[in-house]
Design an enzyme around this catalytic site. Structure first.
Site, PDB file in Angstrom:
ATOM      1  N   ARG A  47       0.725  -1.387  -0.171  1.00 18.26           N
ATOM      2  CA  ARG A  47      -0.041   0.071   0.006  1.00 18.26           C
ATOM      3  C   ARG A  47       0.771   1.236  -0.005  1.00 18.26           C
ATOM      4  NH1 ARG A  47      -5.461  -0.461   3.323  1.00 18.26           N
ATOM      5  NH2 ARG A  47      -5.088  -2.671   3.334  1.00 18.26           N
ATOM      6  N   LYS A 151       5.028 -18.522   7.249  1.00 16.15           N
ATOM      7  CA  LYS A 151       4.282 -18.884   8.367  1.00 16.15           C
ATOM      8  C   LYS A 151       3.885 -17.713   9.178  1.00 16.15           C
ATOM      9  CE  LYS A 151       6.571 -19.333  12.692  1.00 16.15           C
ATOM     10  NZ  LYS A 151       7.278 -18.069  12.974  1.00 16.15           N
ATOM     11  N   ASP A 180       8.803 -22.996   5.589  1.00 16.35           N
ATOM     12  CA  ASP A 180       9.329 -22.940   7.086  1.00 16.35           C
ATOM     13  C   ASP A 180      10.787 -22.862   6.925  1.00 16.35           C
ATOM     14  OD1 ASP A 180      10.872 -24.083   9.457  1.00 16.35           O
ATOM     15  OD2 ASP A 180       8.694 -24.963   9.914  1.00 16.35           O
ATOM     16  N   HIS A 181      11.140 -21.642   7.473  1.00 18.92           N
ATOM     17  CA  HIS A 181      12.619 -21.579   7.138  1.00 18.92           C
ATOM     18  C   HIS A 181      13.765 -22.316   7.592  1.00 18.92           C
ATOM     19  CE1 HIS A 181      13.010 -19.083  10.732  1.00 18.92           C
ATOM     20  NE2 HIS A 181      14.167 -19.273  10.760  1.00 18.92           N
ATOM     21  N   ASP A 238       4.911 -20.019  17.663  1.00 14.80           N
ATOM     22  CA  ASP A 238       5.853 -19.552  16.949  1.00 14.80           C
ATOM     23  C   ASP A 238       7.149 -20.291  16.445  1.00 14.80           C
ATOM     24  OD1 ASP A 238       7.053 -16.885  16.042  1.00 14.80           O
ATOM     25  OD2 ASP A 238       8.529 -17.073  17.675  1.00 14.80           O
ATOM     26  N   HIS A 243       8.927 -25.096  13.143  1.00 16.87           N
ATOM     27  CA  HIS A 243      10.423 -25.285  13.259  1.00 16.87           C
ATOM     28  C   HIS A 243      10.821 -26.463  13.951  1.00 16.87           C
ATOM     29  CE1 HIS A 243      10.201 -21.482  11.526  1.00 16.87           C
ATOM     30  NE2 HIS A 243      10.296 -20.791  12.531  1.00 16.87           N
ATOM     31  N   LYS A 343      12.713 -17.927  24.499  1.00 14.77           N
ATOM     32  CA  LYS A 343      13.158 -16.326  24.547  1.00 14.77           C
ATOM     33  C   LYS A 343      13.962 -16.278  25.816  1.00 14.77           C
ATOM     34  CE  LYS A 343      10.837 -15.141  20.448  1.00 14.77           C
ATOM     35  NZ  LYS A 343      11.729 -15.231  19.202  1.00 14.77           N
TER      36      LYS A 343
END
Ligand code: BG6
Length: 499
Positions: A47, A151, A180-181, A238, A243, A343
């Site tokens: 945009r 994802k 999925d990296h 996540d 993963h 994390k």
């Protein structure tokens, strides 16, 4: 090897973070390594009001923060970049897109081969394909059309099924590439080579010889600027649902007959479908959810998750998951797989540790040494095999030693980043490293009971930043007389961990 056709990569969400941090740098590196086709174009779509030149300028400014950039090559690369501002949610704007694509195709002779990359918020994943179809941009009558979906693919089983059905209205499975990296990481793929190209590991790769397996996906950072997104997702959606389960599939799958998209993905889905469904008792005893609290790490005060930008003060979203799971098949019967991700853990590390069973009869007085194989996915990518030797001197004391290989020793080869590898495969039309619909569903199927459990009042444990998660996660292994490995930044370091 499949050839790379001349083609246009259309990136929806061109002004977003993924495009700037991952996609454009990956495409630039492929360009300077001369891996892109003779003629190609990258058309940014979003945009935001840019034209080709202002879009290029923005990307140039971003890329220049990398000191190794060659300005001349960067300028040449930018000649392949174009921009079209549209309102992606408005079907009428897609005529504009179609006209622009036709011009670019004619100028650069791209044969209408087009890759549509959805690097947008997930709420547009079903809207954009529908609008592309409205102007016929899904039709492969004149060149291939591929659709790349980032994802998260759905946020639970039901939404993943519904996303699939909305995509299937306009694109077929062969045209859809779910990223999925982790599957693009060299070291994840290496697990297949390690297992299936060597005859010494595979005979031991089963419940007869393997005691238990750890899979760690740890991150030192917190949620940074992504609190708003993360709070609706949590570590389960996540990292674990995608993963880590993909890593498990690589560790646990049966050998495919050949390495191609069908055989590989058939084996992946078979093993994912064997994940033992989690019962209420598993959820209560084999799952640990945690959230980081405010803490001091090396003299620095790090905020609690609930104080992060975009996160509600009473959030019950998990930033840590520890889970014990089993795979219900002949090979893995009774072998626990312990997974953890979080994390603000002590260091960024992703690795798999295969713990082999001890020798059946203790010949030596000392405790039998641990035989373990560490497959380090990142950083210090490599493999370490731990085993016992005789401690020099009198008697038969044993000592644990290790043999290790580090990818950095292969100086002549630079590892492609996950996005570089996956973008190349996308242009080649090789779907081997992309998640197939049935595999994504099998993963959601497995985690759905956890998502349902989280709707009840469940225990959420606090943990200090810079630690390996809540104490309850230690108990998860201790109750089985095992212990998590404390991995360090360097694969071979065992006795301290650098924060
Ligand atoms: C992403 C998650 O998919 O993977 C992030 O959304 C996470 O939260 C990242 O940080 C980890 O990827 P990597 O390649 O750094 O291990």
């Amino acid at each position: 090897m499949p050839v790379i056709d001349n083609s246009c990569i259309v990136i929806f969400g061109a002004s977003g973070d993924l495009t700037h941090r991952m996609l454009i740098p990956a495409l630039y590196h492929l360009y300077i390594d001369q891996k892109l086709p003779t003629s190609f174009a990258i058309l940014g779509v979003s945009r935001s009001v840019y034209n080709d030149q202002t879009f290029r300028n923005k990307l140039i400014t971003n890329m220049k923060s990398d000191k190794n950039i060659d300005n001349d090559l960067l300028n040449k690369f930018c000649e392949h970049l174009f921009y079209q501002a549209i309102d992606t949610s408005d079907v009428n704007d897609y005529k504009l897109l179609k006209e622009r694509l036709a011009l670019i195709n004619a100028d650069l002779q791209l044969n209408n081969n087009t890759l549509f990359y959805l690097a947008t918020p997930p709420n547009l994943y079903s809207v954009i394909p529908q609008h592309l179809a409205a102007v016929g941009l899904n039709k492969e009558t004149d060149g291939w059309k591929r659709l790349v979906v980032e994802k998260p693919f759905g946020c639970d089983l039901e939404s993943a099924i519904s996303l699939d059905s909305s995509l299937y209205r306009h694109f077929n499975e062969q045209q859809i590439y779910r990223i999925d990296h982790y599957l693009g990481k060299e070291t994840v793929q290496n697990m297949l080579v390690l297992r299936f190209a060597n005859s010494i590991f595979e005979p031991l790769w089963n419940s007869k010889y393997i005691d238990y397996i750890e899979v760690t996906g740890a991150e030192a950072l917190g949620v940074e600027q992504r609190g708003g997104y993360y709070d609706g997702s949590g570590a389960m959606r996540d990292m674990l649902q995608n993963h880590l389960l993909q890593v498990i599939a690589m560790v646990a799958m049966e050998p495919p007959a050949v390495i191609n998209a069908k055989s590989m993905r058939d084996e992946v889905v078979k093993v994912l479908q064997c994940l033992k469904p989690l019962s209420q008792s598993d959820l209560e005893n084999n799952l640990v959810l945690g959230q980081y609290i405010q803490s001091h790490v090396r003299g620095k005060c790090l905020p609690a998750y609930r104080e992060e930008k975009g996160v509600p003060h009473n959030s019950r979203t998990e930033t840590y998951v520890g889970l014990k799971l089993f795979i219900n098949n002949w090979r893995w019967d009774g072998v626990p797989f312990y997974l953890r991700t979080g994390k603000r853990l002590p260091t960024r590390v992703t690795e798999v540790v295969i713990h082999f069973k001890k020798t059946p009869h203790p010949v030596f007085s000392a405790a039998a040494p641990e035989n373990k194989l560490i497959i380090r996915i990142q950083p210090d990518e490599g493999i370490l095999l731990g085993f016992g030797l005789k401690q020099p001197g009198s008697g038969f004391e044993t000592k644990e030693v290790a043999m290790d290989f580090h990818y950095s020793e292969l100086q002549e080869t630079e590892l492609l980043t996950a996005y570089e590898r996956l973008l190349l495969d996308l242009m080649k039309g090789d779907a081997t490293l992309f998640a197939r619909s049935d595999a994504v569903r099998a993963c959601w199927d497995f985690v759905q009971p956890i998502l349902d459990y989280k709707k009840q009042s469940f225990p959420l444990y606090g943990y200090a930043s810079g630690t390996w998660g809540p104490i309850e996660a230690e108990k998860l292994l201790n109750q089985d007389k095992h212990q998590w490995r404390s991995p360090c930044k360097n694969l071979t370091d065992t006795d301290y961990c650098e924060l």
